[in-house]
Design an enzyme around this catalytic site. Sequence first.
Site, PDB file in Angstrom:
ATOM      1  N   GLU A  32      -3.884 -11.013  -5.110  1.00 40.13           N
ATOM      2  CA  GLU A  32      -4.716 -10.272  -4.159  1.00 40.13           C
ATOM      3  C   GLU A  32      -6.137 -10.822  -4.053  1.00 40.13           C
ATOM      4  OE1 GLU A  32      -4.376  -6.152  -5.241  1.00 40.13           O
ATOM      5  OE2 GLU A  32      -2.196  -6.186  -5.136  1.00 40.13           O
TER       6      GLU A  32
ATOM      7  N   GLU B 171       7.504  -6.771  -5.314  1.00 43.26           N
ATOM      8  CA  GLU B 171       7.017  -5.396  -5.351  1.00 43.26           C
ATOM      9  C   GLU B 171       7.614  -4.537  -4.230  1.00 43.26           C
ATOM     10  OE1 GLU B 171       2.831  -5.121  -6.228  1.00 43.26           O
ATOM     11  OE2 GLU B 171       2.770  -7.185  -6.967  1.00 43.26           O
TER      12      GLU B 171
END
Length: 372
Positions: free
Chosen positions: A158, A263
């Site tokens: 991220e 995820e």
Amino acid sequence: MATKITPFAISALLVVLSGSASAAPEGIASVYEDSFLVGTAIKSSDLTGNLPAKNSLPCSEFNALTAENAMKWQHIQPAPGQFNFAMADQLIALAQQCGARVIGHTLLWHQQTPAWVFEDEQGNPVSREVLLVRLREHIHTLVGRYKGKVYGWDVVNEALNEDGSLRDTPWRRILGDDFYVHAFRFAKEADPEAQLYYNDFNMYKPAKVAGAVKLVKQLGDAGIKVDAVGMQAHYSLFYPSLSDIEQSMKTLRNAGVRIAITELDISVLPLPDDAFSGADITQSFAAHPVYDPYVEGLPATQQHQLAELYQQLFALFLKYADSVDRVTFWGTTDADSWRNNWPIRGRTDHPLLFDRNGRPKAAYEAITRHID
């Protein structure tokens, strides 16, 4: 306009009405073994006592395991030089017991990293040189310990804004715009054979995908190969569109970048903000019963919607199987899912393939019986 009743719709509805899905003759991973790995995230509570049994869901259904939290910096090295490998060691033992591959998550992230990493004893920001030493020591110690035992690492997590630019984080402020290059280089030094990944959410947005492609190219120019980009798939019944996901997969493939679907979960709950999307863990909203309508269980209509969306997603993953290396669910049962507490704490979400009692749902049936 009349609604078309497909064979899948009928079978999925029968599964819901019967209260459970008929189990596939093989686990999910076996169904897709000729196309890509299928993994799950293991919660910390499953890594603190006896290992889950060999016939447990993580072993029987999946062939890739990721620690949901146990390998993050705050757990591995909570204080300077104090490494705690107990849960990570258990993950390795579980994977060996199950015959599964291990995905390490994650080496560099601006969240779940202790403040001491970026500060001196007086609480001031450390120098670039000091932070580089700390990053190298952490990566070399962690990756080196599991050299040959971890298949691949989410090296950087991220690092991009929604427009594809680099996030303003302590890593970037102290190390500079090439902070991620150092992380990948240290990981490669520690285990030259391990696969290395960049991982991010909202990777169905064109600008963010373009940022990831640029990052991968810059790493390539520095002599570092990124083995895949992780498209975090924290989706909802309400977003994103399948066409947006597919366009992003096309963009990555056309850029010569391999893909990991990471995820994966699909929230079925209504959203507090029509513009809400993504997986930024800092977002939080106040609880209200209107946003938690399925406390007593998921109705048949929503069961079918979830199952149909999972079927469509896996059909898409199969379409691009030449570029997709892995699909990992973020949790095994609905009881495990972080979506119960994000972005509103204490809700009852139903985002995965197995219900709170570990029973397969219509969504499981959809991706194990209907994959043509």
